[in-house]
Write a protein that holds these residues in place. Structure first.
Motif, PDB file in Angstrom:
ATOM      1  N   ASN A  23    -121.717  -7.537 -26.088  1.00 40.18           N
ATOM      2  CA  ASN A  23    -120.856  -8.686 -25.808  1.00 40.18           C
ATOM      3  C   ASN A  23    -120.169  -9.223 -27.058  1.00 40.18           C
ATOM      4  O   ASN A  23    -119.554 -10.288 -27.017  1.00 40.18           O
ATOM      5  CB  ASN A  23    -121.684  -9.796 -25.157  1.00 40.18           C
ATOM      6  N   ILE A  24    -120.251  -8.490 -28.143  1.00 38.99           N
ATOM      7  CA  ILE A  24    -119.693  -8.917 -29.426  1.00 38.99           C
ATOM      8  C   ILE A  24    -118.696  -7.877 -29.925  1.00 38.99           C
ATOM      9  O   ILE A  24    -118.933  -6.677 -29.832  1.00 38.99           O
ATOM     10  CB  ILE A  24    -120.794  -9.096 -30.501  1.00 38.99           C
ATOM     11  N   GLY A  25    -117.560  -8.341 -30.467  1.00 36.28           N
ATOM     12  CA  GLY A  25    -116.630  -7.427 -31.120  1.00 36.28           C
ATOM     13  C   GLY A  25    -115.710  -6.674 -30.176  1.00 36.28           C
ATOM     14  O   GLY A  25    -115.104  -5.688 -30.568  1.00 36.28           O
ATOM     15  N   TRP A  26    -115.575  -7.134 -28.946  1.00 38.26           N
ATOM     16  CA  TRP A  26    -114.684  -6.457 -28.014  1.00 38.26           C
ATOM     17  C   TRP A  26    -113.254  -6.964 -28.169  1.00 38.26           C
ATOM     18  O   TRP A  26    -112.994  -7.950 -28.830  1.00 38.26           O
ATOM     19  CB  TRP A  26    -115.169  -6.646 -26.574  1.00 38.26           C
ATOM     20  N   ASP A  27    -112.319  -6.235 -27.557  1.00 38.32           N
ATOM     21  CA  ASP A  27    -110.929  -6.686 -27.503  1.00 38.32           C
ATOM     22  C   ASP A  27    -110.455  -6.546 -26.059  1.00 38.32           C
ATOM     23  O   ASP A  27    -111.258  -6.318 -25.158  1.00 38.32           O
ATOM     24  CB  ASP A  27    -110.041  -5.918 -28.488  1.00 38.32           C
ATOM     25  N   PHE A  28    -109.166  -6.702 -25.818  1.00 36.01           N
ATOM     26  CA  PHE A  28    -108.650  -6.634 -24.460  1.00 36.01           C
ATOM     27  C   PHE A  28    -108.339  -5.214 -24.015  1.00 36.01           C
ATOM     28  O   PHE A  28    -107.725  -5.005 -22.958  1.00 36.01           O
ATOM     29  CB  PHE A  28    -107.410  -7.520 -24.324  1.00 36.01           C
ATOM     30  N   GLY A  29    -108.732  -4.234 -24.802  1.00 33.21           N
ATOM     31  CA  GLY A  29    -108.545  -2.840 -24.411  1.00 33.21           C
ATOM     32  C   GLY A  29    -107.096  -2.416 -24.312  1.00 33.21           C
ATOM     33  O   GLY A  29    -106.764  -1.515 -23.546  1.00 33.21           O
ATOM     34  N   ALA A  30    -106.220  -3.080 -25.102  1.00 34.50           N
ATOM     35  CA  ALA A  30    -104.780  -2.784 -25.082  1.00 34.50           C
ATOM     36  C   ALA A  30    -104.188  -2.965 -23.684  1.00 34.50           C
ATOM     37  O   ALA A  30    -103.249  -2.271 -23.290  1.00 34.50           O
ATOM     38  CB  ALA A  30    -104.515  -1.369 -25.612  1.00 34.50           C
ATOM     39  N   LYS A  31    -104.734  -3.921 -22.915  1.00 39.21           N
ATOM     40  CA  LYS A  31    -104.266  -4.175 -21.558  1.00 39.21           C
ATOM     41  C   LYS A  31    -103.872  -5.642 -21.406  1.00 39.21           C
ATOM     42  O   LYS A  31    -104.413  -6.524 -22.097  1.00 39.21           O
ATOM     43  CB  LYS A  31    -105.363  -3.866 -20.536  1.00 39.21           C
ATOM     44  N   ASN A  32    -102.969  -5.902 -20.510  1.00 37.04           N
ATOM     45  CA  ASN A  32    -102.601  -7.269 -20.150  1.00 37.04           C
ATOM     46  C   ASN A  32    -103.554  -7.728 -19.045  1.00 37.04           C
ATOM     47  O   ASN A  32    -103.329  -7.451 -17.861  1.00 37.04           O
ATOM     48  CB  ASN A  32    -101.151  -7.321 -19.666  1.00 37.04           C
ATOM     49  N   ILE A  33    -104.614  -8.410 -19.426  1.00 39.35           N
ATOM     50  CA  ILE A  33    -105.671  -8.774 -18.480  1.00 39.35           C
ATOM     51  C   ILE A  33    -106.093 -10.226 -18.687  1.00 39.35           C
ATOM     52  O   ILE A  33    -105.756 -10.850 -19.699  1.00 39.35           O
ATOM     53  CB  ILE A  33    -106.908  -7.860 -18.624  1.00 39.35           C
ATOM     54  N   SER A  34    -106.835 -10.741 -17.721  1.00 34.00           N
ATOM     55  CA  SER A  34    -107.413 -12.077 -17.804  1.00 34.00           C
ATOM     56  C   SER A  34    -108.927 -11.967 -17.678  1.00 34.00           C
ATOM     57  O   SER A  34    -109.428 -11.230 -16.826  1.00 34.00           O
ATOM     58  CB  SER A  34    -106.876 -12.984 -16.688  1.00 34.00           C
ATOM     59  N   ILE A  35    -109.641 -12.722 -18.514  1.00 35.91           N
ATOM     60  CA  ILE A  35    -111.098 -12.796 -18.428  1.00 35.91           C
ATOM     61  C   ILE A  35    -111.451 -14.228 -18.046  1.00 35.91           C
ATOM     62  O   ILE A  35    -111.084 -15.172 -18.754  1.00 35.91           O
ATOM     63  CB  ILE A  35    -111.754 -12.396 -19.754  1.00 35.91           C
ATOM     64  N   VAL A  36    -112.150 -14.391 -16.924  1.00 32.81           N
ATOM     65  CA  VAL A  36    -112.361 -15.708 -16.330  1.00 32.81           C
ATOM     66  C   VAL A  36    -113.848 -15.964 -16.110  1.00 32.81           C
ATOM     67  O   VAL A  36    -114.516 -15.187 -15.409  1.00 32.81           O
ATOM     68  CB  VAL A  36    -111.627 -15.833 -14.978  1.00 32.81           C
ATOM     69  N   GLY A  37    -114.364 -17.024 -16.706  1.00 33.39           N
ATOM     70  CA  GLY A  37    -115.702 -17.494 -16.373  1.00 33.39           C
ATOM     71  C   GLY A  37    -115.628 -18.292 -15.082  1.00 33.39           C
ATOM     72  O   GLY A  37    -115.035 -19.366 -15.045  1.00 33.39           O
ATOM     73  N   LEU A  38    -116.223 -17.781 -14.029  1.00 31.47           N
ATOM     74  CA  LEU A  38    -116.033 -18.353 -12.700  1.00 31.47           C
ATOM     75  C   LEU A  38    -116.597 -19.763 -12.573  1.00 31.47           C
ATOM     76  O   LEU A  38    -116.133 -20.549 -11.737  1.00 31.47           O
ATOM     77  CB  LEU A  38    -116.684 -17.448 -11.656  1.00 31.47           C
ATOM     78  N   TYR A  39    -117.596 -20.107 -13.381  1.00 31.60           N
ATOM     79  CA  TYR A  39    -118.248 -21.408 -13.258  1.00 31.60           C
ATOM     80  C   TYR A  39    -118.015 -22.300 -14.468  1.00 31.60           C
ATOM     81  O   TYR A  39    -118.703 -23.301 -14.652  1.00 31.60           O
ATOM     82  CB  TYR A  39    -119.751 -21.206 -13.003  1.00 31.60           C
ATOM     83  N   GLY A  40    -117.028 -21.962 -15.283  1.00 28.97           N
ATOM     84  CA  GLY A  40    -116.626 -22.819 -16.380  1.00 28.97           C
ATOM     85  C   GLY A  40    -117.435 -22.617 -17.647  1.00 28.97           C
ATOM     86  O   GLY A  40    -118.506 -21.996 -17.653  1.00 28.97           O
ATOM     87  N   SER A  41    -116.897 -23.167 -18.739  1.00 34.32           N
ATOM     88  CA  SER A  41    -117.474 -22.928 -20.065  1.00 34.32           C
ATOM     89  C   SER A  41    -118.845 -23.553 -20.252  1.00 34.32           C
ATOM     90  O   SER A  41    -119.622 -23.111 -21.104  1.00 34.32           O
ATOM     91  CB  SER A  41    -116.524 -23.466 -21.139  1.00 34.32           C
ATOM     92  N   GLU A  42    -119.193 -24.589 -19.491  1.00 34.24           N
ATOM     93  CA  GLU A  42    -120.505 -25.203 -19.638  1.00 34.24           C
ATOM     94  C   GLU A  42    -121.599 -24.373 -18.968  1.00 34.24           C
ATOM     95  O   GLU A  42    -122.791 -24.617 -19.196  1.00 34.24           O
ATOM     96  CB  GLU A  42    -120.497 -26.620 -19.058  1.00 34.24           C
ATOM     97  N   ASN A  43    -121.218 -23.391 -18.175  1.00 38.36           N
ATOM     98  CA  ASN A  43    -122.208 -22.584 -17.453  1.00 38.36           C
ATOM     99  C   ASN A  43    -122.159 -21.106 -17.805  1.00 38.36           C
ATOM    100  O   ASN A  43    -122.992 -20.332 -17.325  1.00 38.36           O
ATOM    101  CB  ASN A  43    -121.987 -22.735 -15.941  1.00 38.36           C
TER     102      ASN A  43
END
Length: 267
Positions: free
Chosen positions: A79-99
């Motif tokens: 879970n460390i040191g990743w990138d977006f894989g040269a793609k136009n994508i969205s990464i979404v935490g479904l329950y928000g940053s506090e969870n």
């Protein structure tokens, strides 16, 4: 798809605890710390068989797709040191940053998101995620050195040794509802923009850093246009906004403190 290879520090990361990546790319990839019994990890990403790590999820998602992250604390080098894989994508935490959080440790620390200069242009976003104790040795939790259009919303960056965001040159970054707290800056700015960038920061909450030095807030480079609105700085030492061109050089007499750029900025 051969597998996520990670950044140079990861020596060709290909999965965590046997988690491989392969098969047809998906428009939506699910991430959960726990994987259902009977799942084929090499084809993770469905709601029934989610990926266990951000690295694998980015590899499995298709161009223009979304990575949907379930609540929980995600740890480990996958879970460390990743990138977006040269793609136009969205990464979404479904329950928000506090969870939903990526938590780093002494042996597995940031930058969490790292895009080096060899990467192609991407239009990507990260939302609903906390990054905890991930800055290291004056390096930010998020480091971007490639031209890009990036959006960060409902993101919390907490703790760690270094700044929060370090942006290179010729990129656009939007930060909306971002919270920075308890950063040990070690003399680094919390947010850095290089040259010829466009930045928009709204609803920033910045609380109680240590080791801020003279530049504890936002440092902007030449020819960078930055707009700030509804931002709150609490317990922040040094300058809240600094134009890099206004900083004294070793051969020049110190100039008067500046809190604005030659490019448009407002707070």
């Amino acid at each position: 798809v051969e597998g996520y290879k990670g950044h140079k520090g990861h020596k060709g990361y290909k999965g965590e605890e046997g988690e491989g990546v392969g098969g047809e790319l998906l428009p939506e990839v699910h991430v959960n710390k726990s994987t259902s019994i009977g799942c084929v990890l090499s084809q993770c990403g469905s709601a029934h068989c989610p990926c266990k790590s951000f690295s694998s999820a980015v590899t499995r998602v298709a161009e223009g797709g979304r990575v949907l992250v379930d609540s929980g604390e995600y740890t480990g080098r996958a879970n460390i040191g990743w990138d977006f894989g040269a793609k136009n994508i969205s990464i979404v935490g479904l329950y928000g940053s506090e969870n939903t959080a990526i938590s780093c440790s002494l042996f597995s620390n940031g930058p969490v998101l790292q895009i080096d200069s060899s990467q192609p242009f991407v239009n990507a976003s990260l939302s609903g995620i906390s990054l905890r104790k991930c800055g290291r040795s004056r390096t930010a939790s998020v480091v971007v050195h490639s031209p890009a259009f990036l959006t960060f919303s409902d993101v919390v960056i907490e703790g760690g040794d270094g700044g929060a965001f370090q942006f290179g040159h010729n990129l656009t970054a939007r930060l909306d509802r971002v919270t920075l707290r308890s950063l040990n800056l070690r003399g680094s700015p919390a947010i850095t923009f290089g040259a010829s960038c466009t930045g928009h920061i709204s609803a920033l909450s910045y609380k109680d850093p240590s080791g801020a030095g003279d530049v504890g807030g936002v440092l902007i480079g030449p020819r960078t246009a930055l707009t700030m609105e509804r931002c709150v700085f609490s317990g922040v030492g040094g300058r809240h906004l600094t134009n890099r061109a206004a900083l004294p050089t070793p051969d020049a007499a110190p100039s008067s403190p500046s809190s604005s750029s030659s490019a448009p900025s407002s707070a």
